[in-house]
Design an enzyme around this catalytic site. Structure first.
Site, PDB file in Angstrom:
ATOM      1  N   CYS A 139      22.783 116.370   3.706  1.00 14.94           N
ATOM      2  CA  CYS A 139      24.137 116.638   3.216  1.00 14.94           C
ATOM      3  C   CYS A 139      24.775 115.461   2.485  1.00 14.94           C
ATOM      4  CB  CYS A 139      25.037 117.022   4.384  1.00 14.94           C
ATOM      5  SG  CYS A 139      25.157 115.685   5.589  1.00 14.94           S
ATOM      6  N   CYS A 174      22.708 116.872  12.180  1.00 16.99           N
ATOM      7  CA  CYS A 174      23.834 115.933  12.188  1.00 16.99           C
ATOM      8  C   CYS A 174      23.786 115.017  13.411  1.00 16.99           C
ATOM      9  CB  CYS A 174      25.163 116.671  12.210  1.00 16.99           C
ATOM     10  SG  CYS A 174      25.267 118.022  11.035  1.00 16.99           S
TER      11      CYS A 174
HETATM   12 FE1  FES Z   1      26.507 116.091   7.124  1.00 20.51          FE
HETATM   13 FE2  FES Z   1      26.768 117.096   9.500  1.00 20.51          FE
HETATM   14  S1  FES Z   1      26.868 118.167   7.605  1.00 20.51           S
HETATM   15  S2  FES Z   1      26.225 115.079   8.995  1.00 20.51           S
END
Ligand code: FES
Length: 132
Positions: free
Chosen positions: A37, A108
Site C-alpha cells: 500500500c 499491515c
Molecule cells: Fe497500508 Fe495497512 S493499508 S499498512
C-alpha cells in the site's frame, strides 16, 4: 467478524496509541515501507548498552488503523525486552493482542515488526563498526 471489521482492542490502540512519540537519545532507528500500500513506518529505540534491553521505544506511522494499532502493540511488547527476546515477537503475537484482525489487513500487522527488526539491525551494525 466481517472482512473489514476491527476489534475493540484494535480501535483502542488506533485511537489512543501509547507509543506515538520521539525517543529521547534514541540509539537505533528503523524505517520500512509496506509494498502492498505504500505506507511508511518509522521506529526509534533507546537500547541500554550494558543490559541490551529496550529501555524506550516510539514510532510514527503513515498508515491505516491496523498498521497504527499493530505498531503500538509491537512497541508495548518490545519495551523492557532484550534484543534477542524482541526479535522473537511474531505477527501472531500482535494479532493475538489485538483480538484478531480482518484477513485482508494481515499484511499491515508486519510493518511494526519489520521496523523493529530493522532498528535492532541498525544498532547491531553500528556496534560492529565500532569494534572492527
Ligand atoms: Fe497500508 Fe495497512 S493499508 S499498512
Amino acid at each position: 467478524m466481517s472482512d473489514l471489521t476491527y476489534t475493540k482492542e484494535l480501535m483502542k490502540h488506533f485511537k489512543n496509541p501509547k507509543y506515538v512519540k520521539d525517543v529521547k537519545n534514541a540509539n537505533a532507528v528503523g524505517e520500512v515501507g509496506n509494498i502492498h500500500c505504500g505506507d511508511i513506518m518509522h521506529l526509534e529505540l533507546k537500547i541500554n548498552e550494558k543490559t541490551k534491553k529496550i529501555e524506550d521505544i516510539g514510532f510514527q506511522t503513515f498508515g491505516c488503523p491496523a498498521a497504527v494499532a499493530s505498531s503500538d502493540v509491537v512497541c508495548g511488547l518490545a519495551k523492557g525486552k532484550t534484543l534477542e527476546q524482541a526479535k522473537k515477537i511474531s505477527k501472531d503475537d500482535i494479532v493475538k493482542e489485538l483480538g484478531g484482525m480482518p484477513p485482508i489487513k494481515l499484511h499491515c500487522s508486519v510493518l511494526g515488526i519489520e521496523a523493529l527488526h530493522k532498528a535492532i539491525d541498525d544498532y547491531e551494525k553500528k556496534k560492529k563498526r565500532l569494534i572492527t
